[in-house]
Design a protein around this motif. Structure first.
Motif, PDB file in Angstrom:
ATOM      1  N   VAL A   1       0.862  -1.267   0.099  1.00 30.21           N
ATOM      2  CA  VAL A   1       0.092  -0.169  -0.004  1.00 30.21           C
ATOM      3  C   VAL A   1       0.933   1.172  -0.106  1.00 30.21           C
ATOM      4  CG1 VAL A   1      -1.693   1.228   1.276  1.00 30.21           C
ATOM      5  CG2 VAL A   1      -1.691  -1.148   1.245  1.00 30.21           C
ATOM      6  N   GLY A   2       0.898   2.019  -1.000  1.00 32.11           N
ATOM      7  CA  GLY A   2       1.683   3.137  -1.156  1.00 32.11           C
ATOM      8  C   GLY A   2       2.865   2.858  -2.136  1.00 32.11           C
ATOM      9  N   GLY A   3       3.181   3.917  -2.842  1.00 29.13           N
ATOM     10  CA  GLY A   3       4.381   3.848  -3.847  1.00 29.13           C
ATOM     11  C   GLY A   3       5.490   4.536  -3.098  1.00 29.13           C
ATOM     12  N   GLY A   4       6.147   5.731  -3.949  1.00 30.61           N
ATOM     13  CA  GLY A   4       7.043   6.391  -3.242  1.00 30.61           C
ATOM     14  C   GLY A   4       8.493   5.407  -3.085  1.00 30.61           C
ATOM     15  N   THR A   5       9.222   5.971  -2.621  1.00 35.09           N
ATOM     16  CA  THR A   5      10.533   5.210  -2.558  1.00 35.09           C
ATOM     17  C   THR A   5      10.395   4.046  -1.703  1.00 35.09           C
ATOM     18  OG1 THR A   5      11.713   7.395  -2.316  1.00 35.09           O
ATOM     19  CG2 THR A   5      13.118   5.526  -1.661  1.00 35.09           C
ATOM     20  N   ALA A   6       9.521   3.979  -0.550  1.00 40.42           N
ATOM     21  CA  ALA A   6       9.472   2.924   0.393  1.00 40.42           C
ATOM     22  C   ALA A   6       8.618   1.823  -0.484  1.00 40.42           C
ATOM     23  CB  ALA A   6       8.732   3.054   1.782  1.00 40.42           C
ATOM     24  N   GLY A   7       7.623   2.057  -0.941  1.00 37.10           N
ATOM     25  CA  GLY A   7       6.707   1.120  -1.783  1.00 37.10           C
ATOM     26  C   GLY A   7       7.462   0.381  -2.860  1.00 37.10           C
ATOM     27  N   TRP A   8       8.264   1.248  -3.695  1.00 35.02           N
ATOM     28  CA  TRP A   8       8.905   0.641  -4.911  1.00 35.02           C
ATOM     29  C   TRP A   8      10.240   0.026  -4.555  1.00 35.02           C
ATOM     30  CZ3 TRP A   8       6.036  -0.816  -8.771  1.00 35.02           C
ATOM     31  CH2 TRP A   8       5.046   0.163  -8.936  1.00 35.02           C
ATOM     32  N   MET A   9      10.971   0.349  -3.426  1.00 33.45           N
ATOM     33  CA  MET A   9      12.039  -0.623  -2.927  1.00 33.45           C
ATOM     34  C   MET A   9      11.284  -1.874  -2.611  1.00 33.45           C
ATOM     35  SD  MET A   9      14.391   2.151  -0.646  1.00 33.45           S
ATOM     36  CE  MET A   9      15.681   0.900  -0.239  1.00 33.45           C
ATOM     37  N   ALA A  10      10.683  -1.786  -1.817  1.00 33.09           N
ATOM     38  CA  ALA A  10       9.893  -3.137  -1.279  1.00 33.09           C
ATOM     39  C   ALA A  10       9.442  -4.099  -2.513  1.00 33.09           C
ATOM     40  CB  ALA A  10       8.813  -2.935  -0.515  1.00 33.09           C
ATOM     41  N   ALA A  11       8.759  -3.213  -3.436  1.00 29.67           N
ATOM     42  CA  ALA A  11       8.441  -4.169  -4.646  1.00 29.67           C
ATOM     43  C   ALA A  11       9.436  -4.565  -5.463  1.00 29.67           C
ATOM     44  CB  ALA A  11       7.330  -3.056  -5.414  1.00 29.67           C
ATOM     45  N   THR A  12      10.492  -3.934  -5.732  1.00 29.87           N
ATOM     46  CA  THR A  12      11.614  -4.417  -6.378  1.00 29.87           C
ATOM     47  C   THR A  12      12.229  -5.373  -5.582  1.00 29.87           C
ATOM     48  OG1 THR A  12      11.726  -2.106  -7.257  1.00 29.87           O
ATOM     49  CG2 THR A  12      13.629  -3.549  -7.726  1.00 29.87           C
ATOM     50  N   ALA A  13      12.521  -5.283  -4.574  1.00 33.09           N
ATOM     51  CA  ALA A  13      13.168  -6.493  -3.691  1.00 33.09           C
ATOM     52  C   ALA A  13      12.546  -7.783  -3.606  1.00 33.09           C
ATOM     53  CB  ALA A  13      13.495  -5.937  -2.238  1.00 33.09           C
ATOM     54  N   LEU A  14      11.074  -7.516  -3.388  1.00 25.43           N
ATOM     55  CA  LEU A  14      10.325  -8.731  -3.287  1.00 25.43           C
ATOM     56  C   LEU A  14      10.292  -9.500  -4.723  1.00 25.43           C
ATOM     57  CD1 LEU A  14       7.418  -7.322  -1.163  1.00 25.43           C
ATOM     58  CD2 LEU A  14       8.701  -9.683  -0.708  1.00 25.43           C
ATOM     59  N   ALA A  15      10.258  -8.631  -5.686  1.00 23.02           N
ATOM     60  CA  ALA A  15      10.099  -9.254  -7.128  1.00 23.02           C
ATOM     61  C   ALA A  15      11.464 -10.068  -7.526  1.00 23.02           C
ATOM     62  CB  ALA A  15       9.766  -8.404  -7.818  1.00 23.02           C
ATOM     63  N   HIS A  16      12.443  -9.343  -6.858  1.00 18.93           N
ATOM     64  CA  HIS A  16      13.886  -9.859  -7.351  1.00 18.93           C
ATOM     65  C   HIS A  16      14.228 -11.111  -6.568  1.00 18.93           C
ATOM     66  CE1 HIS A  16      18.109  -9.764  -8.825  1.00 18.93           C
ATOM     67  NE2 HIS A  16      18.383 -10.299  -7.697  1.00 18.93           N
ATOM     68  N   ILE A  17      13.661 -11.264  -5.215  1.00 20.62           N
ATOM     69  CA  ILE A  17      14.074 -12.350  -4.448  1.00 20.62           C
ATOM     70  C   ILE A  17      13.099 -13.695  -4.373  1.00 20.62           C
ATOM     71  CG2 ILE A  17      14.274 -13.056  -1.928  1.00 20.62           C
ATOM     72  CD1 ILE A  17      15.548 -10.316  -1.436  1.00 20.62           C
TER      73      ILE A  17
END
Length: 510
Positions: free
Chosen positions: A12-28
């Motif tokens: 829930v939410g984009g910005g730096t935190a949201g997209w850091m989380a999304a990228t890391a989750l997708a990668h791992i």
């Protein structure tokens, strides 16, 4: 019997935190069977977007998700950062650098600072900055990558980045969506919870869309939409230790010194940041509203810019502290949704990064074991406390008494851990790092010395070198560091040579 694995993650939410989380989750985790990541954000809700300076741990995150450093530098208009320059914190007219990396060379089995302390007693007047390649290169506007496999001072160098946070989020969004993350536009208007467990089951958006999930990551900023509002996790208020509760931020055109350093200048009721990027300078004034009116704070910031303002000042309000639990039921909060500590030591983005790493390490199944949740919360609270203690050091150890704000700070009732560190260093020059805390012995050394904490003595082994040998070794270390810094390319030259500089056309249109 094994519990079922989680397959639906909702951020829930984009910005730096949201997209850091999304990228890391997708990668791992993105290649796990049936695993999906959905990010919900609304373009109508702005992000804070002032956390542009980082610490060296960001390098590990960028490499982990496969970013090319030069592409990252171009896309985010980034510059390098070798430390933070603190101006007027001890007293007006005084400055020092909290550099990345270490100081000098450890000798005879003990830390370098003990020889520096002895040198001071013998009449050597060199500051501790002169024994740091990061500090000397930073002040000279120079940069190059560390050389860890050499005997050069460059083996002691560490670095981080200063970047446009909005561009970083957009850069990560492209990476995340290419890796399969689904973005849904919309504003959350209702949070559905399971009647028996209280777990979040789904989000209702203003456009009628229903988003179901099993694990929810709250990156909704200060609103803390899921953790704070829906689950009602209380907030631990630390404003009695960190009284600044407001900020005003504004970018300006390039001007002034071009150094790979973030600058923090103490003001009458807080401090001003300066973060030079390739296309502009990020500026902000963090202040205590009990001691300074918002309009005065804004005027003070605008009067101390190195260039012309590029936007209307952005006004922010906040409270120092953190949610009592960053993980509750099936909701994990990252970034501002979990807590806030002013960006004096550029830890905001790091707290997002460390929260992601902690979540990956303790990633749950559908049983949501209390053991893992308790460990996550314990480590998160300890990290916030460690950073809080380091920030409080800057305010308490000062000679300034020119305003009510600074008189309040000088008389703060300090957390026990800080008092112990200060007393240990003052009595013997010794520094101990607790529980692998974020800030190293080198960081405590530079800030305690910079804030006027003077050791009374040093380790007895430092006396094994006679006076002449001690002074000669100190002079030699300074000379090698100075010469090495002089030979480095400027930051602009480095970016041009390596392909990290934005194009001249982009610079003109920025």
């Amino acid at each position: 019997m094994n519990a079922e694995p989680i397959t639906k993650v909702v951020i829930v939410g984009g910005g730096t935190a949201g997209w850091m989380a999304a990228t890391a989750l997708a990668h791992i985790m993105g290649k796990l069977p049936s695993f999906s990541i959905t990010l919900v954000e609304s373009e109508a809700i702005g992000t804070v977007g002032v956390g542009e300076a980082t610490i060296p741990q960001i390098i590990g995150f960028n490499r982990m998700i496969g970013l090319d450093e030069m592409e990252f530098m171009r896309e985010t208009r980034a510059t390098y950062k070798l430390g933070i320059e603190f101006v007027d914190w001890l007293r007006l007219g005084h400055s020092y650098v909290h550099p990345f990396g270490t100081h000098g060379i450890d000798m005879l089995g003990i830390e370098f600072q003990h020889f520096w302390i002895r040198g001071k007693a013998l009449g050597d007047t060199a500051s501790i900055d002169e024994y740091s390649i990061a500090a000397m290169a930073g002040k000279a506007g120079k940069f190059d990558w560390p050389r860890p496999d050499t005997k050069s001072p460059m083996a002691k160098l560490a670095y981080a980045f200063q970047f446009d946070a909005a561009r970083y989020a957009a850069f990560l969004r492209k990476k995340a969506e290419a890796a399969g993350v689904r973005r849904i536009e919309g504003r959350v208007v209702e949070v559905e919870q399971e009647s028996e467990t209280g777990h979040v089951a789904a989000l209702m958006l203003d456009n009628g869309t229903k988003v179901e999930g099993e694990l929810f990551v709250d990156c909704s900023g200060f609103r803390s939409l899921l953790l704070g509002q829906a689950l009602d996790v209380p907030f631990s208020d630390w404003s009695h230790w960190l009284p600044c509760d407001s900020a005003v931020a504004v970018p300006c055109t390039l001007g002034g010194r071009n150094e790979p350093l973030t600058r923090s200048t103490a003001r009458s009721a807080g401090w001003q940041w300066r973060i030079p990027l390739q296309h502009r300078i990020g500026n902000g004034h963090v202040f205590a509203s009990d001691h300074l009116d918002r309009s005065e704070a804004t005027d003070l910031l605008l009067a101390n810019l190195d260039g012309e303002p590029l936007a209307e000042p952005n006004q922010l309000s906040f409270k120092a502290g953190h949610r009592a639990r960053a993980w509750e039921k099936n909701v994990v909060a990252l970034g501002l949704a979990a807590g806030f500590l002013e960006p004096l030591e550029s830890t905001s983005i790091h707290l997002v990064q460390s929260g992601i790493a902690r979540l990956m390490s303790l990633f749950p199944d559908k049983s949501f074991s209390e053991v893992e949740i308790a460990r996550f919360n314990k480590e998160t609270e300890r990290e916030y406390s460690d950073i809080r203690d380091f920030l409080v050091l800057h305010y308490h150890c000062t000679e300034r008494d020119d305003s009510d704000f600074w008189r309040y700070c000088r008389n703060l009732e300090m957390p026990d851990g800080v008092l112990e560190k200060i007393e240990m260093f003052r009595r013997s020059g010794r520094i101990f790092r607790e529980n692998n805390e974020l800030f190293t012995e080198a960081s405590w050394l530079s800030v305690m010395l910079g804030q006027g904490v003077v050791p009374l003595t040093h380790h007895p082994v430092a006396r094994l070198l006679d006076e002449t040998e001690t002074l000669n070794r100190l002079a030699h270390i300074r000379k090698v560091i100075e010469q090495t810094a002089q030979q480095l390319p400027t930051q602009d030259q480095f970016l041009q040579q390596r392909g990290g500089a934005m194009s001249p056309r982009e610079r003109l249109s920025a």
